[in-house]
Write a protein that holds these residues in place. Structure first.
Motif, short mmCIF file in Angstrom:
data_model
loop_
_atom_site.label_atom_id
_atom_site.label_comp_id
_atom_site.label_asym_id
_atom_site.label_seq_id
_atom_site.Cartn_x
_atom_site.Cartn_y
_atom_site.Cartn_z
N PRO A 160 1.07 -1.12 -0.05
CA PRO A 160 -0.19 0.00 -0.08
C PRO A 160 0.94 1.10 -0.29
O PRO A 160 1.55 1.31 0.79
CB PRO A 160 -0.79 0.25 1.28
N VAL A 161 0.26 2.72 -0.70
CA VAL A 161 0.39 4.10 -0.67
C VAL A 161 0.79 4.02 0.57
O VAL A 161 2.04 4.70 1.51
CB VAL A 161 0.80 4.53 -1.68
N LEU A 162 -0.32 3.93 1.31
CA LEU A 162 -0.86 4.63 2.29
C LEU A 162 -1.15 3.57 3.46
O LEU A 162 -1.81 3.48 2.96
CB LEU A 162 -1.29 5.93 2.75
N GLU A 163 -1.16 3.73 5.00
CA GLU A 163 -1.97 2.67 5.90
C GLU A 163 -2.27 3.71 6.85
O GLU A 163 -1.52 4.93 7.54
CB GLU A 163 -1.03 1.55 6.18
N ALA A 164 -3.13 3.68 7.89
CA ALA A 164 -3.76 3.88 8.66
C ALA A 164 -3.39 3.14 9.61
O ALA A 164 -4.36 2.15 8.88
CB ALA A 164 -4.81 5.11 8.41
N ARG A 165 -2.83 2.71 10.38
CA ARG A 165 -3.33 1.53 11.88
C ARG A 165 -3.95 2.04 13.30
O ARG A 165 -3.34 3.18 13.54
CB ARG A 165 -1.63 1.22 12.07
N HIS A 166 -4.19 1.54 12.79
CA HIS A 166 -5.20 1.73 14.75
C HIS A 166 -5.51 3.50 14.88
O HIS A 166 -5.21 3.28 16.03
CB HIS A 166 -4.43 1.19 15.65
N ILE A 167 -6.01 3.85 14.34
CA ILE A 167 -5.63 5.61 14.74
C ILE A 167 -7.32 5.47 15.25
O ILE A 167 -8.45 5.22 15.04
CB ILE A 167 -6.85 6.01 13.15
N SER A 168 -6.88 6.20 16.38
CA SER A 168 -8.04 7.04 17.91
C SER A 168 -8.37 8.47 18.05
O SER A 168 -6.97 9.16 17.67
CB SER A 168 -8.25 6.36 18.70
N LYS A 169 -9.12 9.00 17.60
CA LYS A 169 -9.15 10.21 17.82
C LYS A 169 -10.79 10.56 18.37
O LYS A 169 -11.75 10.18 18.40
CB LYS A 169 -8.95 10.98 16.52
N ALA A 170 -10.45 11.68 19.54
CA ALA A 170 -11.64 12.08 20.25
C ALA A 170 -11.27 13.37 20.99
O ALA A 170 -10.16 13.95 20.86
CB ALA A 170 -10.86 11.54 22.17
N PHE A 171 -12.82 13.81 20.70
CA PHE A 171 -12.47 15.94 20.72
C PHE A 171 -13.31 15.97 22.40
O PHE A 171 -14.74 15.73 22.12
CB PHE A 171 -13.75 16.62 19.67
N ALA A 172 -12.83 16.46 23.28
CA ALA A 172 -13.55 17.19 24.30
C ALA A 172 -14.43 15.74 24.23
O ALA A 172 -15.64 15.73 25.09
CB ALA A 172 -14.48 18.39 23.94
N GLY A 173 -13.98 14.80 24.69
CA GLY A 173 -13.96 13.54 25.80
C GLY A 173 -15.18 12.66 24.30
O GLY A 173 -15.58 11.54 25.28
N VAL A 174 -15.31 13.54 23.86
CA VAL A 174 -16.35 12.43 22.72
C VAL A 174 -14.95 11.79 21.67
O VAL A 174 -14.14 11.87 20.53
CB VAL A 174 -16.78 13.77 22.10
N GLN A 175 -15.52 10.48 21.80
CA GLN A 175 -14.72 9.66 20.78
C GLN A 175 -15.44 9.73 19.35
O GLN A 175 -16.44 9.31 18.85
CB GLN A 175 -15.02 8.07 21.17
N ALA A 176 -13.89 10.63 18.14
CA ALA A 176 -14.66 10.55 17.01
C ALA A 176 -14.38 9.08 16.06
O ALA A 176 -14.91 8.74 15.51
CB ALA A 176 -14.45 12.03 15.87
N LEU A 177 -12.97 9.22 16.33
CA LEU A 177 -12.04 7.37 16.02
C LEU A 177 -12.26 7.01 16.58
O LEU A 177 -11.27 7.15 17.79
CB LEU A 177 -11.20 8.28 15.10
#
Lengths: 324, 505
Positions: free
Chosen positions: B11-28
Motif C-alpha cells: 500500500p502507498v498509505l496505511e492508517a493503523r489503529h487510529i483513535s481520536k477524541a474531541f473534548a471527551g467524545v470519541q470520533a474515531l
C-alpha cells in the motif's frame, strides 16, 4: 451536587463588583500603589494634598471620555471621534455662553446635546449602515473637527459668562471636573452592574450572535453605547471650555487615543465583553500619576510619551500573559 | 471504471489503529485503512461517523491520539497540512480555499511560484508554462489569466487538484467534491479522477451520493460511530447492504427508550410554502401541542436553515408561518421569543453562550426582563431563579458565578436549554441538542424532551443521530436538498428507510 458559596446564596452583588466585575482589577491597583510608593520615595513633592488634587484634575477630562469609551469597547467597537467632539461641543457651548445671553443650563445642554447627536450618528452608521466602527468614527472625527472650525469661524470663542467658567473651578476645595468624573464613573458603574441594558452591553461584546439569539436587539445596544459615548464627550467638551474659558476649535487632538489607552490599561478587552469602568478609572489614574511623577522628576516630556506608549503595550501584554 | 486492485501490492498509505477524541467524545476508535496506488477508495458513513476526522488525520489537520500512519512501508508523523504535502498527501477541502483575486495560473502554483534566479521576482512565463502543463494533465480547459473568483465551483476544484499534482501528490483526498456542482460537472470530475488513477495516484473519496460511489470507487470502507465496519470491493457490495452497514443493525447501546406520546393539543405551529432562495423550498408542516416533530436529513439538507428561519435568525423569503392559528412574520429572534418560540441553537459556542459571562447571567439572558423592576435588575430574584434552574436541570457547576466556558460540553448545553426554557416558550426548537456531549447528559436531555412534551409544549427536533430521532419523535419529516421528501411514522419505519429518503439520488 453543585456546591454553593455563601456569596452565591445571598445573591446580592458585593460592592466591589459595582465598578469592575473582573479579576485584573487587583493587579492594576497594585501597580498603581507601587508606582505611588516609588514616587513618594523619590520626590517629597509627590505625596502632598495639593499635588494629588492636581493629578486628579489632570485626569478628569480623560477619565470622563474613557468612561464613555469603556461602553463602546465593551461591545467590541471603538470610537475615534472623541477628540474632535470635545472641540466641537466646547465651541458650541462657548457660543451660547456669552454673558447675558442665556441661563447657564443652555450652553451646558447645547454642548452635551451636540455630542449626543454626533454619537447617535456614529451609532446609526455602525448599526444601520453596517460600516465598521473604526471607519464610521474616523469619518466623524474629521467631520466634527470641520464643524468645530465652521461654527467658530476658525477662531477661539471667548467672552464666556463666569457662571459657566465656574464649572472649571473648585467646590469645597475639590476641582469640579474631578467631582463630575466621580459622579460619572459611579453612575456608569451602577448602570453596567444593575440594569438590563448594562447586562446587554456585556452580552453583545461577549458573543454578538448569542446575544441576538437570546432576543437582545443588538443594534439598539450599539446605538445606545455610541450615543452615550458622544454625550460624555459633550460633557467633557463643556468642562474643558469652562476650564480654559474659551471654546477652542483645535482642542482635543489625540484625546480619543488617551481615552482608549486608559480603558485598555484598565483591563477592558478590545474584543469586548470583559472589563468595566472601575478599571478604566484606575487606568486613567495610572497614566496621570506616571505623567505627574515624570514631571516632578524633571523628565522631559519627550520621554514621557515614550514611557506612556510602553505602559499601554506592557499592560495589555501582561493582561494576555495572566489570562493564558 | 472499477478495476481489480490486488490486495497484496504494497500500500502507498496505511492508517493503523487510529483513535481520536474531541473534548471527551470519541470520533474515531481503532480505525485502520489501506490505500493502494491507483485506486479510488470511497469512505461511507452517516453524519458524524468519523469520515472527515479520519481524512483530516491523514492530511495533518488533526493529530491522532493513538495509532500510526505508514507511507510506502515507512512510519511517518504528519503534524501539519504542510508535512502531509511533503509526504505527497493533498486534500481538496469541502469548502475550497483558493485566493479569489489571483489568476488561475497563480493559484495552481501557489506557494511554489517559479522565481527569477537572481532577483527573486516571479517568472511569469515559466509560471504559465507550468500551470498549463499541470492543467493539461487533467485535460482541463480553463483560461490561465482568469481570476479565480470568476470560476465555477467545479473549475476551482480542478485548479485545486492541479495544484495537488504540482506538489507531486500521490494521495489525493476529496471531501464531498460533488456537494455543490452540477451533473455535467460531475462527469468532468470523473474524467479527472480517471486521469489521476492512470498516473497511479490513490484517491480517498467521501460522498453521500450512491450513484457516484458505484461510478468511481474501486473499494468502499464503511465507518459507523467512529468504528471501521469493514472494507469491501465496490463490485461485491450492493446498495442495500451498504446502507444497512452504514446504519448498523443494532441500535446504539445508549439509545433512548421509545417514549409514551403526550396528549396532543391544538396546532401550535403551522408552516406553509416556506422558502429561502437557494436554501430550502416548499416547506409545509404542523406541530401540535404535546407533539415532538423530528426533522431528519443529511448535513446540508437545510434542516438548520428551516428552523433558523422560524426563530428569525435568518428569515425566510416567502411562505406563511402561523403560531397558535395567527399568521405572523418573524424577522428577528426577539419577535420569535415574544411569540413564545424558543430555540436551542445547533452551535452552542457560536450562537448559544456568552463565554465571558457567568453561568447565572447566561441562564437568565433571554428572560432578564422578568427579573427587573423598571430598568433595574433584581439580583436576588435573578440569583434565586438561576440557582433553581441549575438544580432542576442538574447542571454541575462550582457555583452560579463560575464562567460558563469552564463547564463541560453537556453542562454548557444544559445552560443553553435552561436559558431557552426560562422564557417559557410554548414552541421549543432543538437543533442537534445532544451533539458532542456525553452519554449521561444525553439521557437527561431525552428525559427533558419527554417532560416538555407532556407539559404541552410543541417540539421541533433536529438531530443527525437517527436512533435518537426515531425514538423521541411522534412523527419524522425527512429533508433532502432543501425539500421535504417524506413524512414517516417512527414506529413503522427504519433507519434504512429514512436514509433512503435523505440520500441524494
Amino acid at each position: 451536587m453543585p456546591c454553593r458559596s455563601e456569596a452565591d446564596a445571598s445573591g446580592g452583588r458585593p460592592l466591589r463588583d459595582l465598578l469592575m466585575p473582573s479579576i485584573q482589577r487587583g493587579s492594576i491597583l497594585i501597580a498603581l500603589l507601587a508606582i505611588c510608593l516609588i514616587l513618594s520615595l523619590m520626590t517629597p513633592n509627590f505625596l502632598t494634598v495639593a499635588n494629588l488634587i492636581n493629578v486628579a484634575r489632570q485626569i478628569s477630562l480623560n477619565g470622563i471620555l474613557a468612561v464613555g469609551v469603556t461602553f463602546v469597547l465593551l461591545t467590541g467597537g471603538v470610537d475615534l471621534s472623541l477628540g474632535s467632539l470635545v472641540a466641537l461641543t466646547g465651541v458650541v457651548a462657548a457660543t451660547f455662553a456669552h454673558p447675558g445671553d442665556y441661563p447657564v443650563v443652555v450652553p451646558i445642554a447645547m454642548g452635551i446635546l451636540a455630542g449626543t447627536a454626533c454619537g447617535f450618528v456614529n451609532g446609526t452608521v455602525v448599526t444601520w449602515g453596517k460600516v465598521a466602527p473604526f471607519i464610521a468614527t474616523l469619518g466623524m472625527m474629521t467631520i466634527a473637527r470641520g464643524l468645530a472650525l465652521l461654527v467658530s469661524g476658525g477662531r477661539p470663542v471667548s467672552n464666556m459668562s463666569p457662571e459657566l467658567t465656574r464649572l472649571g473651578g473648585e467646590l469645597a476645595g475639590l476641582p469640579i471636573p474631578v467631582l463630575i468624573l466621580l459622579v460619572v464613573t459611579l453612575a456608569a458603574g451602577f448602570f453596567l452592574a444593575n440594569t438590563r441594558m448594562g447586562r446587554h452591553v456585556y452580552a453583545v461584546g461577549g458573543n454578538e450572535r448569542a446575544a441576538r439569539s437570546a432576543g437582545i436587539s443588538v443594534p439598539r445596544v450599539k446605538l445606545f453605547v455610541y450615543t452615550l459615548c458622544g454625550a460624555l464627550a459633550g460633557l467633557a467638551g463643556v468642562v474643558l471650555a469652562a476650564r480654559i474659558t474659551t471654546g477652542q476649535p483645535n482642542a482635543g487632538l489625540g484625546y480619543e487615543l488617551d481615552a482608549i489607552a486608559a480603558v485598555v490599561i484598565g483591563g477592558t478587552s478590545l474584543s469586548g465583553g470583559v472589563g468595566g469602568v472601575g478599571g478604566t478609572l484606575l487606568g486613567a489614574l495610572l497614566i496621570g500619576v506616571i505623567n505627574n511623577g515624570l514631571d516632578l522628576l524633571n523628565v522631559s516630556s519627550y520621554y514621557q510619551q515614550i514611557v506612556k506608549g510602553m505602559i499601554i503595550v506592557g499592560a495589555v501584554w501582561l493582561d494576555q500573559k495572566t489570562k493564558a | 471504471m472499477t478495476s481489480e486492485i490486488s490486495e497484496s501490492a504494497a500500500p502507498v498509505l496505511e492508517a493503523r489503529h487510529i483513535s481520536k477524541a474531541f473534548a471527551g467524545v470519541q470520533a474515531l476508535s481503532d480505525v485502520s485503512l489501506t490505500l493502494q496506488a491507483g485506486e479510488v477508495h470511497a469512505l461511507m458513513g452517516e453524519n458524524g461517523a468519523g469520515k472527515s476526522t479520519l481524512v483530516k488525520v491523514l492530511a495533518g489537520v488533526h493529530r491522532a491520539d493513538a495509532g500510526r500512519i505508514v507511507r510506502n512501508g515507512q512510519p511517518v508523523t504528519i503534524g501539519s497540512p504542510h508535512e502531509a504535502l511533503q509526504e505527497g498527501i493533498a486534500m481538496i477541502h469541502q469548502e475550497l480555499m483558493p485566493i479569489p483575486d489571483l489568476t488561475v495560473a497563480e493559484n495552481v502554483l501557489l506557494g511554489q511560484e517559479p522565481a527569477h534566479r537572481l532577483f527573486g521576482w516571479i517568472d511569469r512565463r515559466r509560471l504559465h508554462e507550468r500551470a498549463e502543463r499541470l492543467l493539461a494533465r487533467l485535460d482541463a480547459r480553463i483560461g490561465l489569466q482568469r481570476k479565480m473568483r470568476e470560476l465555477s465551483v467545479a473549475q476551482m476544484q480542478t485548479v485545486e487538484i492541479a495544484r495537488a499534482l504540482g506538489r507531486d501528490a500521490r494521495i489525493v483526498i476529496m471531501d464531498e467534491p460533488t456537494a455543490a456542482i452540477s451533473d455535467r460537472e460531475v462527469d468532468s470530475l470523473c474524467e479527472v479522477i480517471r486521469r489521476l488513477k492512470a498516473r497511479g495516484v490513490a484517491i480517498v473519496y467521501i460522498t453521500h451520493k450512491m450513484d457516484e460511489v458505484y461510478r468511481v470507487a474501486d473499494r468502499i470502507s464503511v465507518l459507523r460511530d467512529g468504528i471501521h465496519v469493514g472494507t469491501y470491493p465496490a463490485a461485491r457490495l450492493d446498495r442495500q447492504r451498504l446502507i444497512s452497514l452504514m446504519v448498523g443493525r443494532e441500535w446504539a447501546a445508549h439509545a433512548p427508550p421509545v417514549l409514551p406520546s403526550a396528549a396532543r393539543g391544538d396546532v401550535a405551529l403551522a408552516v406553509h410554502g416556506l422558502g429561502r432562495d437557494g436554501v430550502f423550498q416548499d416547506i409545509d408542516f404542523q406541530v401540535r401541542r404535546g407533539e415532538v416533530l423530528g426533522l431528519a436529513g443529511l448535513m446540508g439538507a437545510g434542516r438548520t436553515e428551516v428552523v433558523s428561519a422560524l426563530f428569525g435568525l435568518q428569515p425566510a423569503d416567502r411562505g406563511e408561518i402561523r403560531v397558535h392559528g395567527t399568521r405572523v412574520g418573524i424577522r428577528c429572534p426577539d419577535q420569535a421569543i415574544r411569540l413564545g418560540i424558543g430555540m436551542v441553537t445547533e452551535d452552542r459556542t457560536g450562537w448559544g453562550l456568552v463565554p465571558s459571562m457567568s453561568v447565572r447571567h447566561n441562564v437568565t439572558l433571554a428572560a432578564l426582563k422578568k427579573y427587573c423592576r423598571g430598568p433595574l435588575i433584581r439580583h436576588r430574584v435573578e440569583a434565586g431563579v438561576a440557582e433553581e434552574r441549575l438544580r432542576a436541570l442538574a447542571i454541575k457547576t462550582s457555583g452560579a458565578r463560575q464562567a460558563v466556558n469552564q463547564l463541560s460540553g453537556g453542562n454548557q448545553q444544559k445552560v443553553v436549554i435552561a436559558r431557552t426554557l426560562l422564557a417559557e416558550p410554548s414552541i421549543v426548537i432543538l437543533d442537534e441538542p445532544t451533539r458532542g456531549i456525553d452519554v449521561g447528559a444525553k439521557t437527561e436531555i431525552y428525559g427533558l424532551i419527554a417532560r416538555l412534551a407532556q407539559q404541552g409544549k410543541a417540539i421541533l427536533l433536529v438531530s443527525s443521530e437517527m436512533p435518537e430521532l426515531l425514538s423521541l419523535s411522534d412523527r419524522v419529516l425527512v429533508m433532502r436538498e432543501g425539500r421535504i421528501t417524506a413524512e414517516l411514522d417512527p414506529r413503522q419505519t427504519s433507519q434504512e428507510e429514512v436514509l433512503k429518503y435523505a440520500m441524494p439520488v
